[in-house]
Every structure is written in structure tokens, then in C-alpha cells.
Scaffold this motif. Structure first.
Motif, mmCIF file in Angstrom:
data_model
loop_
_atom_site.group_PDB
_atom_site.id
_atom_site.type_symbol
_atom_site.label_atom_id
_atom_site.label_comp_id
_atom_site.label_asym_id
_atom_site.label_seq_id
_atom_site.Cartn_x
_atom_site.Cartn_y
_atom_site.Cartn_z
ATOM 1 N N LEU A 67 0.832 -1.203 0.000
ATOM 2 C CA LEU A 67 0.000 0.000 0.000
ATOM 3 C C LEU A 67 0.869 1.255 0.000
ATOM 4 C CD1 LEU A 67 -2.641 -0.986 2.698
ATOM 5 C CD2 LEU A 67 -3.004 -0.900 0.239
ATOM 6 N N GLU A 68 0.294 2.340 -0.475
ATOM 7 C CA GLU A 68 0.946 3.650 -0.358
ATOM 8 C C GLU A 68 1.025 3.997 1.127
ATOM 9 O OE1 GLU A 68 2.155 5.859 -2.705
ATOM 10 O OE2 GLU A 68 1.946 4.141 -4.044
ATOM 11 N N PRO A 69 1.989 4.832 1.539
ATOM 12 C CA PRO A 69 2.117 5.155 2.963
ATOM 13 C C PRO A 69 0.826 5.671 3.595
ATOM 14 C CG PRO A 69 4.025 5.946 1.792
ATOM 15 C CD PRO A 69 3.055 5.425 0.753
ATOM 16 N N THR A 70 0.097 6.526 2.908
ATOM 17 C CA THR A 70 -1.144 7.058 3.475
ATOM 18 C C THR A 70 -2.125 5.937 3.760
ATOM 19 O OG1 THR A 70 -0.833 9.063 2.186
ATOM 20 C CG2 THR A 70 -3.005 8.727 3.137
ATOM 21 N N GLN A 71 -2.303 5.035 2.812
ATOM 22 C CA GLN A 71 -3.229 3.920 3.002
ATOM 23 C C GLN A 71 -2.722 2.977 4.091
ATOM 24 O OE1 GLN A 71 -2.933 2.613 -1.038
ATOM 25 N NE2 GLN A 71 -4.925 3.477 -1.584
ATOM 26 N N ARG A 72 -1.409 2.734 4.105
ATOM 27 C CA ARG A 72 -0.815 1.837 5.094
ATOM 28 C C ARG A 72 -1.044 2.386 6.497
ATOM 29 N NH1 ARG A 72 5.366 1.548 4.636
ATOM 30 N NH2 ARG A 72 4.702 1.821 2.519
ATOM 31 N N TYR A 73 -0.775 3.670 6.670
ATOM 32 C CA TYR A 73 -0.939 4.280 7.983
ATOM 33 C C TYR A 73 -2.416 4.275 8.393
ATOM 34 C CZ TYR A 73 3.766 6.079 6.955
ATOM 35 O OH TYR A 73 5.079 6.203 6.626
ATOM 36 N N ASP A 74 -3.311 4.537 7.441
ATOM 37 C CA ASP A 74 -4.742 4.519 7.750
ATOM 38 C C ASP A 74 -5.188 3.142 8.230
ATOM 39 O OD1 ASP A 74 -5.005 7.186 7.128
ATOM 40 O OD2 ASP A 74 -5.805 6.834 5.106
ATOM 41 N N GLU A 75 -4.655 2.083 7.618
ATOM 42 C CA GLU A 75 -4.991 0.722 8.044
ATOM 43 C C GLU A 75 -4.528 0.474 9.477
ATOM 44 O OE1 GLU A 75 -6.734 -1.852 6.634
ATOM 45 O OE2 GLU A 75 -7.311 -0.371 5.126
ATOM 46 N N ILE A 76 -3.338 0.927 9.789
ATOM 47 C CA ILE A 76 -2.804 0.738 11.141
ATOM 48 C C ILE A 76 -3.595 1.571 12.142
ATOM 49 C CG2 ILE A 76 -0.787 1.126 12.612
ATOM 50 C CD1 ILE A 76 0.915 0.482 10.069
ATOM 51 N N PHE A 77 -3.849 2.841 11.811
ATOM 52 C CA PHE A 77 -4.562 3.726 12.731
ATOM 53 C C PHE A 77 -5.999 3.254 12.972
ATOM 54 C CE2 PHE A 77 -1.719 7.303 10.934
ATOM 55 C CZ PHE A 77 -0.674 6.919 11.746
ATOM 56 N N SER A 78 -6.611 2.628 11.972
ATOM 57 C CA SER A 78 -7.989 2.165 12.140
ATOM 58 C C SER A 78 -8.074 1.002 13.118
ATOM 59 C CB SER A 78 -8.599 1.776 10.791
ATOM 60 O OG SER A 78 -7.988 0.599 10.294
ATOM 61 N N ALA A 79 -6.982 0.262 13.290
ATOM 62 C CA ALA A 79 -6.981 -0.889 14.195
ATOM 63 C C ALA A 79 -6.652 -0.497 15.633
ATOM 64 C CB ALA A 79 -5.980 -1.933 13.707
ATOM 65 N N ILE A 80 -6.165 0.731 15.842
ATOM 66 C CA ILE A 80 -5.729 1.156 17.177
ATOM 67 C C ILE A 80 -6.525 2.375 17.612
ATOM 68 C CG2 ILE A 80 -3.778 1.989 18.545
ATOM 69 C CD1 ILE A 80 -1.940 0.545 16.556
ATOM 70 N N ASP A 81 -7.176 2.265 18.772
ATOM 71 C CA ASP A 81 -7.918 3.387 19.336
ATOM 72 C C ASP A 81 -6.974 4.208 20.205
ATOM 73 O OD1 ASP A 81 -9.842 5.124 20.329
ATOM 74 O OD2 ASP A 81 -10.602 3.695 21.808
ATOM 75 N N ILE A 82 -6.652 5.425 19.755
ATOM 76 C CA ILE A 82 -5.699 6.256 20.494
ATOM 77 C C ILE A 82 -6.370 7.159 21.531
ATOM 78 C CG2 ILE A 82 -3.996 6.226 18.635
ATOM 79 C CD1 ILE A 82 -4.842 9.137 18.014
ATOM 80 N N ASN A 83 -7.693 7.098 21.646
ATOM 81 C CA ASN A 83 -8.394 7.967 22.600
ATOM 82 C C ASN A 83 -7.925 7.795 24.041
ATOM 83 O OD1 ASN A 83 -9.951 9.454 20.773
ATOM 84 N ND2 ASN A 83 -11.458 7.806 20.642
ATOM 85 N N PRO A 84 -7.669 6.553 24.522
ATOM 86 C CA PRO A 84 -7.148 6.444 25.898
ATOM 87 C C PRO A 84 -5.803 7.150 26.088
ATOM 88 C CG PRO A 84 -7.950 4.311 25.136
ATOM 89 C CD PRO A 84 -7.985 5.239 23.953
ATOM 90 N N ILE A 85 -4.972 7.140 25.061
ATOM 91 C CA ILE A 85 -3.684 7.837 25.159
ATOM 92 C C ILE A 85 -3.917 9.345 25.160
ATOM 93 C CG2 ILE A 85 -1.426 8.202 24.091
ATOM 94 C CD1 ILE A 85 -1.706 5.422 22.834
ATOM 95 N N LEU A 86 -4.861 9.806 24.341
ATOM 96 C CA LEU A 86 -5.165 11.242 24.295
ATOM 97 C C LEU A 86 -5.637 11.760 25.645
ATOM 98 C CD1 LEU A 86 -6.911 11.712 20.851
ATOM 99 C CD2 LEU A 86 -4.732 12.633 21.589
#
Length: 133
Positions: free
Chosen positions: A18-37
Motif C-alpha cells: 500500500l501507499e504510505p497514506t493507506q498503510r498508515y490509515d490501516e494501522i490507525f484504524s486498528a488502534i484506538d488512540i483515545n485512551p492515550i489522548l
């Protein structure tokens, strides 16, 4: 003893194709960063600057692992020199690039909690519920 083959959350080969944008989107969609925020969000006007983009900083730390960037200093340099990389990490073009000290403070705050273990447990439970594991 027999070998058990197990499906992965996403194919590593597909991820690298995948292109970097798509790759990162796939990773970010699997991880909920709200608890870290919740942990790193600024609660007062004292101390570090308010204008930092904390979600993008967290995403940049995740991308740093994927891109095998060994040091925070190199991550900051890449964010300063590569506009496409900066946008792919979630920063706006107008956002200032956080300093090494800002990243360091955020990492320390995250380390002082067990939020990463909670996120890991959540990812594992989601994978079990979706029958990946």
C-alpha cells in the motif's frame, strides 16, 4: 505436534504494498488512540504549549515504529523536512513540528500509566471477537 496456522489482523505483504497514506490509515484504524489522548491532553494553561497536535504526535510515534526510525531526533528531522510524511502522520501543514522535548514529555506520561497494556488487551479482545485469533 501439529502446526496451527493463524490468520493475521492484516497481511504484512498487503500492508507494504500500500501507499504510505493507506498503510498508515490501516494501522490507525486498528488502534484506538483515545485512551492515550486522555492521558497526554493538556489540562491547564501552564507548562508546555497548547498548540501541539497530540493525536498527530501519537500517530507519528506509531509511524516511527513502522518506518523503523530509531530515534526521536530523526523523527523530528523527518517531520521538518518531508511535508508529505508530516501530513501522513496527521499533522496539518500549518501545525508546528513538535520538539524532541515535547515528544519526550509525552512518552514519559504514557510510560507512567498502563494505557498501552489496556490498548493491547482491547486489540487482542477485538481480534478474538472477530475470530482472527
Amino acid at each position: 505436534m501439529s502446526i496451527v496456522r493463524q490468520e493475521s489482523l492484516f497481511s504484512m505483504q498487503i500492508l507494504f504494498d500500500l501507499e504510505p497514506t493507506q498503510r498508515y490509515d490501516e494501522i490507525f484504524s486498528a488502534i484506538d488512540i483515545n485512551p492515550i489522548l486522555i492521558i497526554v491532553a493538556k489540562k491547564s494553561n501552564l507548562g508546555r504549549p497548547v498548540e501541539l497536535n497530540y493525536p498527530a504526535m501519537i500517530q507519528a510515534l506509531l509511524v516511527r515504529i513502522v518506518e523503523r526510525i530509531p530515534e526521536i531526533q530523526l523523527l523530528v528531522e523527518r517531520l521538518n523536512t518531508d511535508l508529505k510524511f508530516k501530513v501522513n502522520c496527521g499533522f496539518l501543514i500549518s501545525d508546528p513540528v513538535p520538539s524532541e522535548a515535547s515528544f519526550s514529555r509525552m512518552i514519559t506520561k504514557i510510560k507512567d500509566t498502563n494505557v498501552l497494556e489496556e490498548i493491547n488487551s482491547q486489540i487482542i479482545s477485538d481480534a478474538i471477537n472477530e475470530e482472527f485469533i
